[in-house]
Motif scaffolding. Structure first.
Motif, PDB file in Angstrom:
ATOM      1  N   ASP A   4       0.856  -1.169   0.000  1.00 14.93           N
ATOM      2  CA  ASP A   4       0.000   0.000   0.000  1.00 14.93           C
ATOM      3  C   ASP A   4       0.905   1.235   0.000  1.00 14.93           C
ATOM      4  O   ASP A   4       1.622   1.475   0.970  1.00 14.93           O
ATOM      5  N   PRO A   5       0.885   2.018  -1.087  1.00 18.77           N
ATOM      6  CA  PRO A   5       1.811   3.157  -1.149  1.00 18.77           C
ATOM      7  C   PRO A   5       1.567   4.211  -0.075  1.00 18.77           C
ATOM      8  O   PRO A   5       2.514   4.814   0.426  1.00 18.77           O
ATOM      9  N   ILE A   6       0.313   4.431   0.314  1.00 17.54           N
ATOM     10  CA  ILE A   6       0.052   5.436   1.352  1.00 17.54           C
ATOM     11  C   ILE A   6       0.578   4.936   2.696  1.00 17.54           C
ATOM     12  O   ILE A   6       1.223   5.686   3.437  1.00 17.54           O
ATOM     13  N   ALA A   7       0.350   3.670   3.008  1.00 16.58           N
ATOM     14  CA  ALA A   7       0.846   3.112   4.271  1.00 16.58           C
ATOM     15  C   ALA A   7       2.366   3.130   4.298  1.00 16.58           C
ATOM     16  O   ALA A   7       2.974   3.458   5.332  1.00 16.58           O
ATOM     17  N   SER A   8       3.007   2.805   3.182  1.00 19.30           N
ATOM     18  CA  SER A   8       4.472   2.842   3.107  1.00 19.30           C
ATOM     19  C   SER A   8       4.988   4.253   3.334  1.00 19.30           C
ATOM     20  O   SER A   8       5.945   4.468   4.070  1.00 19.30           O
ATOM     21  N   SER A  55       4.424   5.335   7.123  1.00 16.01           N
ATOM     22  CA  SER A  55       5.321   4.685   8.075  1.00 16.01           C
ATOM     23  C   SER A  55       6.772   5.130   7.877  1.00 16.01           C
ATOM     24  O   SER A  55       7.573   5.039   8.810  1.00 16.01           O
ATOM     25  N   ALA A  56       7.120   5.642   6.702  1.00 16.19           N
ATOM     26  CA  ALA A  56       8.489   6.109   6.443  1.00 16.19           C
ATOM     27  C   ALA A  56       8.743   7.526   6.958  1.00 16.19           C
ATOM     28  O   ALA A  56       9.890   7.952   7.029  1.00 16.19           O
ATOM     29  N   GLN A  75       4.518   4.226  14.611  1.00 18.13           N
ATOM     30  CA  GLN A  75       3.259   4.961  14.491  1.00 18.13           C
ATOM     31  C   GLN A  75       2.478   4.927  15.794  1.00 18.13           C
ATOM     32  O   GLN A  75       1.847   5.914  16.175  1.00 18.13           O
ATOM     33  N   VAL A  76       2.521   3.793  16.494  1.00 20.67           N
ATOM     34  CA  VAL A  76       1.840   3.660  17.777  1.00 20.67           C
ATOM     35  C   VAL A  76       2.505   4.568  18.799  1.00 20.67           C
ATOM     36  O   VAL A  76       1.819   5.295  19.548  1.00 20.67           O
TER      37      VAL A  76
END
Length: 143
Positions: A13-17, A20-21, A133-134
């Motif tokens: 998933d490009p948005i998730a990647s 998280s980066a 992220q958490v």
């Protein structure tokens, strides 16, 4: 007929990647207002990593003087925020304080079962760490 080995390969998933980066400060700023204006000091990182990891969402020319996330990207960040808020609200005050003390250290065994289910642990040598992220969310929620 679809080749089963191809069908079982997960897609990225490009948005998730992209999300998280991002650095901790940037994620925290986006958690604070996913649909709001991105603070100027984070715009360059958002765009640079967006062009590398989520190009389809960051391909249009952008006015970096007053930058907001593309709607689908802001919705993604808002969804992550909502999932983490539901988890946080469900914790007892004692558990919240324990999680607030974890910061970037290993997750104590007593907290492993209260981890948000939609996030993976980050493995270390004989310990696990919370997804950054958490940790960024906890820093915003506990402030």
């Amino acid at each position: 007929m679809m080749n089963e080995s191809i069908a079982s390969v997960p897609t990225i998933d490009p948005i998730a990647s992209w999300f998280s980066a991002l650095g901790s400060g940037t994620r925290s700023a986006l958690f604070a207002a996913p649909h709001g204006e991105v603070p100027q000091k984070y715009v360059e990182e958002v765009l640079t990593k967006g062009h590398k990891l989520a190009l389809s969402w960051f391909s249009e020319p952008i006015d970096s003087e007053s930058f907001r996330l593309p709607e689908a990207v802001a919705d993604y960040v808002d969804g992550v925020l909502a999932a983490l808020q539901r988890w946080w609200i469900g914790l007892s005050n004692e558990r919240r304080l324990q999680w607030a003390n974890v910061e970037n250290g290993p997750v104590p065994n007593g907290l492993l079962t209260s981890y948000p289910g939609s996030f993976e642990f980050v493995p270390g040598d004989d310990v696990v760490y919370a997804d950054p992220q958490v940790i960024d969310f906890i820093a915003v929620a506990a402030a």
